[in-house]
Design a protein around this motif. Structure first.
Motif, PDB file in Angstrom:
ATOM      1  N   GLY A 184       1.214  -1.353  -0.318  1.00 40.81           N
ATOM      2  CA  GLY A 184      -0.106  -0.518   0.743  1.00 40.81           C
ATOM      3  C   GLY A 184       0.827   1.454  -0.043  1.00 40.81           C
ATOM      4  O   GLY A 184       0.819   2.131   0.466  1.00 40.81           O
ATOM      5  N   VAL A 185       1.985   1.471  -0.262  1.00 42.59           N
ATOM      6  CA  VAL A 185       2.753   2.514  -0.740  1.00 42.59           C
ATOM      7  C   VAL A 185       3.202   2.553  -2.468  1.00 42.59           C
ATOM      8  O   VAL A 185       2.818   2.416  -3.322  1.00 42.59           O
ATOM      9  N   PHE A 186       3.668   4.094  -2.308  1.00 48.20           N
ATOM     10  CA  PHE A 186       3.584   4.875  -3.834  1.00 48.20           C
ATOM     11  C   PHE A 186       5.219   4.004  -4.432  1.00 48.20           C
ATOM     12  O   PHE A 186       6.155   4.016  -3.520  1.00 48.20           O
ATOM     13  N   GLY A 187       5.308   3.631  -5.740  1.00 44.95           N
ATOM     14  CA  GLY A 187       7.021   2.695  -6.415  1.00 44.95           C
ATOM     15  C   GLY A 187       6.691   3.147  -7.698  1.00 44.95           C
ATOM     16  O   GLY A 187       5.361   3.486  -7.834  1.00 44.95           O
ATOM     17  N   LEU A 188       7.620   3.709  -7.171  1.00 44.74           N
ATOM     18  CA  LEU A 188       7.970   3.758  -8.946  1.00 44.74           C
ATOM     19  C   LEU A 188       9.152   3.202  -9.755  1.00 44.74           C
ATOM     20  O   LEU A 188       9.917   3.235  -9.650  1.00 44.74           O
ATOM     21  N   LYS A 189       8.889   3.207 -10.957  1.00 47.68           N
ATOM     22  CA  LYS A 189       9.671   1.795 -11.905  1.00 47.68           C
ATOM     23  C   LYS A 189      10.004   3.296 -12.501  1.00 47.68           C
ATOM     24  O   LYS A 189       9.151   3.097 -13.769  1.00 47.68           O
ATOM     25  N   PRO A 190      11.243   3.932 -13.138  1.00 45.92           N
ATOM     26  CA  PRO A 190      11.877   4.438 -13.945  1.00 45.92           C
ATOM     27  C   PRO A 190      11.729   3.790 -15.260  1.00 45.92           C
ATOM     28  O   PRO A 190      11.868   3.310 -15.321  1.00 45.92           O
ATOM     29  N   THR A 191      11.549   4.957 -16.705  1.00 47.50           N
ATOM     30  CA  THR A 191      12.612   4.410 -17.340  1.00 47.50           C
ATOM     31  C   THR A 191      13.892   3.391 -17.758  1.00 47.50           C
ATOM     32  O   THR A 191      14.586   4.449 -16.716  1.00 47.50           O
ATOM     33  N   TYR A 192      13.998   2.459 -18.302  1.00 49.82           N
ATOM     34  CA  TYR A 192      15.513   1.647 -18.295  1.00 49.82           C
ATOM     35  C   TYR A 192      15.972   2.956 -18.806  1.00 49.82           C
ATOM     36  O   TYR A 192      16.504   3.648 -19.751  1.00 49.82           O
ATOM     37  N   HIS A 209      16.692  -2.039 -13.553  1.00 51.00           N
ATOM     38  CA  HIS A 209      16.006  -1.052 -13.291  1.00 51.00           C
ATOM     39  C   HIS A 209      15.748  -0.367 -11.516  1.00 51.00           C
ATOM     40  O   HIS A 209      15.582  -1.720 -10.937  1.00 51.00           O
ATOM     41  N   VAL A 210      16.243   0.654 -11.177  1.00 53.20           N
ATOM     42  CA  VAL A 210      16.510   0.984  -9.954  1.00 53.20           C
ATOM     43  C   VAL A 210      15.410   2.392  -9.408  1.00 53.20           C
ATOM     44  O   VAL A 210      14.794   3.018 -10.177  1.00 53.20           O
ATOM     45  N   GLY A 211      14.581   2.391  -8.505  1.00 50.48           N
ATOM     46  CA  GLY A 211      14.319   3.137  -8.294  1.00 50.48           C
ATOM     47  C   GLY A 211      13.040   3.786  -6.667  1.00 50.48           C
ATOM     48  O   GLY A 211      14.168   2.571  -6.193  1.00 50.48           O
ATOM     49  N   PRO A 212      12.246   4.801  -6.726  1.00 57.47           N
ATOM     50  CA  PRO A 212      11.978   5.097  -5.285  1.00 57.47           C
ATOM     51  C   PRO A 212      10.698   4.507  -4.580  1.00 57.47           C
ATOM     52  O   PRO A 212       9.205   4.526  -5.628  1.00 57.47           O
ATOM     53  N   LEU A 213      10.746   3.901  -3.900  1.00 55.06           N
ATOM     54  CA  LEU A 213       8.839   4.309  -2.828  1.00 55.06           C
ATOM     55  C   LEU A 213       8.974   4.425  -1.813  1.00 55.06           C
ATOM     56  O   LEU A 213      10.308   5.292  -1.114  1.00 55.06           O
ATOM     57  N   ALA A 214       8.112   5.190  -2.014  1.00 52.48           N
ATOM     58  CA  ALA A 214       7.494   6.295  -0.642  1.00 52.48           C
ATOM     59  C   ALA A 214       6.004   6.349  -0.278  1.00 52.48           C
ATOM     60  O   ALA A 214       5.091   5.775  -0.531  1.00 52.48           O
ATOM     61  N   ALA A 215       5.895   7.201   0.598  1.00 52.39           N
ATOM     62  CA  ALA A 215       4.397   7.022   1.494  1.00 52.39           C
ATOM     63  C   ALA A 215       3.668   8.374   0.636  1.00 52.39           C
ATOM     64  O   ALA A 215       2.654   8.040   1.243  1.00 52.39           O
ATOM     65  N   THR A 216       4.077   9.056  -0.009  1.00 55.21           N
ATOM     66  CA  THR A 216       3.209   9.917  -0.782  1.00 55.21           C
ATOM     67  C   THR A 216       3.570  10.201  -2.396  1.00 55.21           C
ATOM     68  O   THR A 216       5.179   9.346  -2.332  1.00 55.21           O
ATOM     69  N   ALA A 217       2.441  10.729  -3.352  1.00 52.53           N
ATOM     70  CA  ALA A 217       3.182  11.054  -4.216  1.00 52.53           C
ATOM     71  C   ALA A 217       4.655  12.178  -4.486  1.00 52.53           C
ATOM     72  O   ALA A 217       5.103  12.076  -4.757  1.00 52.53           O
ATOM     73  N   ILE A 408      10.146  -3.466 -21.598  1.00 51.80           N
ATOM     74  CA  ILE A 408      10.386  -2.563 -23.129  1.00 51.80           C
ATOM     75  C   ILE A 408      10.909  -1.521 -22.111  1.00 51.80           C
ATOM     76  O   ILE A 408      11.175  -0.530 -22.367  1.00 51.80           O
ATOM     77  N   GLY A 409      11.379  -1.251 -21.080  1.00 51.26           N
ATOM     78  CA  GLY A 409      11.907   0.188 -20.229  1.00 51.26           C
ATOM     79  C   GLY A 409      10.765   0.787 -19.979  1.00 51.26           C
ATOM     80  O   GLY A 409      11.409   2.232 -20.012  1.00 51.26           O
ATOM     81  N   LEU A 410       9.502   0.430 -20.183  1.00 49.80           N
ATOM     82  CA  LEU A 410       8.179   1.334 -19.661  1.00 49.80           C
ATOM     83  C   LEU A 410       8.473   2.577 -18.022  1.00 49.80           C
ATOM     84  O   LEU A 410       8.722   1.665 -17.622  1.00 49.80           O
ATOM     85  N   PRO A 411       8.440   3.731 -18.292  1.00 50.19           N
ATOM     86  CA  PRO A 411       7.967   4.533 -17.096  1.00 50.19           C
ATOM     87  C   PRO A 411       6.866   4.070 -16.130  1.00 50.19           C
ATOM     88  O   PRO A 411       5.788   3.583 -17.271  1.00 50.19           O
ATOM     89  N   ALA A 412       6.941   3.348 -15.332  1.00 47.71           N
ATOM     90  CA  ALA A 412       5.651   3.216 -14.539  1.00 47.71           C
ATOM     91  C   ALA A 412       5.614   2.832 -12.891  1.00 47.71           C
ATOM     92  O   ALA A 412       6.469   2.690 -12.183  1.00 47.71           O
ATOM     93  N   LEU A 413       4.638   3.428 -12.741  1.00 42.15           N
ATOM     94  CA  LEU A 413       4.189   3.574 -10.692  1.00 42.15           C
ATOM     95  C   LEU A 413       3.034   3.526 -10.127  1.00 42.15           C
ATOM     96  O   LEU A 413       1.759   2.859 -11.024  1.00 42.15           O
ATOM     97  N   SER A 414       3.410   2.453  -9.474  1.00 42.06           N
ATOM     98  CA  SER A 414       2.410   1.859  -9.033  1.00 42.06           C
ATOM     99  C   SER A 414       1.512   2.576  -7.800  1.00 42.06           C
ATOM    100  O   SER A 414       2.025   3.072  -6.426  1.00 42.06           O
ATOM    101  N   VAL A 415       0.246   3.545  -7.806  1.00 40.17           N
ATOM    102  CA  VAL A 415      -0.176   4.203  -6.893  1.00 40.17           C
ATOM    103  C   VAL A 415      -1.071   2.887  -5.294  1.00 40.17           C
ATOM    104  O   VAL A 415      -1.630   2.455  -6.393  1.00 40.17           O
TER     105      VAL A 415
END
Length: 460
Positions: A184-192, A209-217, A408-415
């Motif tokens: 139940g957090v925000f997580g971003l996989k950026p572009t490859y 890929h590497v990226g952040p997870l956080a409590a808010t957008a 295919i390396g697309l940016p994707a964010l889980s809300v």
């Protein structure tokens, strides 16, 4: 949850010291980690020293940075000076401690954040559950009997449980987005290639890929801005200037063409995932659907590429120390070592075709809405899902909807969403064209402001 932006603002205004923010985080970790098993190492002495240095700088009138005093933690495939980078494995425990921090650790600390420890993960990042044969299962902060998802299991649990407001993870086939969804957090996989992997233990080079997870957008955008920039230590890192998004986060989505991902992503057999997508589509005004016929082939390609490249990386240890692997990881690597070269080449051809299909789609659509996981967090130890009268293996299907976009390396964010009557969260993906992380983050902020997407504190 106490977000990173709120903490940093309080520290910058002198309402709170960095020492206090770190002390509170260390207390929460000490109180909760025995239950959820999110941390594999806590660097309390280092964190206190770093916080004290920040407070001295503040007293002297220095700018502490946009993440002033914000505690953060990293998946244990990121190098941390003085710690062995285990990558969730037994074999890597024979390695010497890292001499220097990974580039992204250094960037967050340069922005004022304070590292407090390293986090649980699936062995060698080849996992969707958060169950590790060497370190035990990481437990969901909303129900410790449930999975966190993986392989960035500790990152999802630590942020979802309010132990830290920001964490770093990696995502090869969904390893940021799956735990973000289940915890139940925000997580971003950026572009490859957007963020450098320098100083991280690899898994599958063409998919990592590497990226952040956080409590808010807002926190996600704040961390993402601090992480951006080219680094020559990662050959895949793009030579692009940073494109900060925080200042544009509240720009809204006027003129942005939003569509629902259909076909492979219709989620007809997954009622919670479908209901979550319905809510997000309604909030974002997604009034049409894209069928995405190449998605299934893209996912199949991701499987083969992951198997082949992962097995090649671990070939020596598969010969010499095969019994020291987590049995599930071992079996997948052994299967990958036996794949015919022709299959790998066919997978790359399917991958190219899927990438071209999506490039064409993004000429008429700016943002896609898709399910993230097929269900909320299952109980720890679950091996199968019962769906529409059939039995499916759980482990691969947790990444059912994330793998095609990683391929295919697309940016994707889980809300994160909380559906009425449900005790556990579930995530929805926001997917954009390469280098358009800004659209994903703006849409996440729209959903947060509308009360549709929300990270709630865990029960631990």
């Amino acid at each position: 949850m106490n977000g990173a932006s709120a903490l940093a603002g309080a520290v910058r205004r002198g309402e709170l010291s960095a020492g206090e923010t770190v002390a509170r985080a260390l207390h929460r970790i000490d109180a909760a980690n025995g239950t959820i098993n999110a941390f594999t190492a806590v660097v309390a002495e280092r964190a206190r020293a770093r916080a004290a240095a920040l407070d001295r700088g503040l007293a002297a009138g220095e700018d502490p940075g946009p993440l002033a005093g914000v505690p953060f933690a990293v998946k244990n495939l990121f190098d941390v000076a003085g710690l062995t980078t285990t990558a969730g494995s037994l074999i890597n425990r024979d390695l010497p401690p890292a001499a220097v921090d990974a580039v992204l650790v250094r960037r967050l600390e340069a922005a004022g954040a304070v590292l407090v420890g390293s986090l649980h993960m699936g062995e060698y990042a080849y996992d969707f559950t958060g169950e590790n044969a060497h370190d035990g299962p990481c437990r969901n902060p909303h129900d410790p009997g449930r999975m966190t998802g993986g392989s960035s299991s500790g990152a999802g649990a630590a942020v979802g449980g309010g132990l830290v407001p920001v964490a770093l993870g990696s995502d090869t086939n969904g390893s940021i987005r799956v735990p973000a969804s289940l915890c139940g957090v925000f997580g971003l996989k950026p572009t490859y290639g957007r963020l450098p992997r320098t100083g991280t233990y690899p898994f599958c080079d063409s998919l990592d890929h590497v990226g952040p997870l956080a409590a808010t957008a807002t926190d996600l955008a704040l961390a993402y801005d601090a992480l951006q920039g080219f680094d020559r230590g990662d050959p895949a890192c793009a030579r692009r200037a940073p494109e900060p998004v925080l200042a544009t986060l509240t720009a809204g989505l006027d003129g942005v063409r939003v569509a629902r991902a259909g076909g492979f992503f219709a989620a007809e057999d997954y009622p919670q995932a479908r209901a979550a997508v319905d809510r997000v589509c309604a909030a974002l005004g997604a009034d049409r659907e894209e069928s995405l016929p190449g998605a299934a082939a893209g996912r199949a390609a991701a499987y083969l590429v992951t198997n082949a490249e992962g097995a090649a990386l671990h070939c020596r240890h598969l010969r010499e120390r095969v019994n020291d692997f987590d049995p599930d990881t071992r079996d997948r690597f052994l299967a990958g070592a036996l794949l015919p070269a022709g299959w790998y080449l066919q997978a790359q051809a399917a991958r190219r075709a899927w990438r071209e299909e999506m490039a064409t789609l993004f000429r008429r659509t700016d943002l896609l809405v898709a399910p993230c996981t097929p269900c909320p967090a299952p109980p720890i130890g679950t091996r199968h899902l019962e769906l529409a009268g059939r039995r499916e293996l759980l482990r691969p299907n947790l990444g059912l909807f994330t793998q095609p976009f990683s391929c295919i390396g697309l940016p994707a964010l889980s809300v994160p969403l909380w559906l009425p009557g449900e005790a556990l969260p579930i995530g929805v993906q926001l997917v954009a064209a390469p280098w358009r992380e800004d659209l994903c983050l703006r849409a996440a902020q729209v959903l947060a402001e509308a009360g549709v997407a929300e990270a709630r504190p865990g029960v631990v």
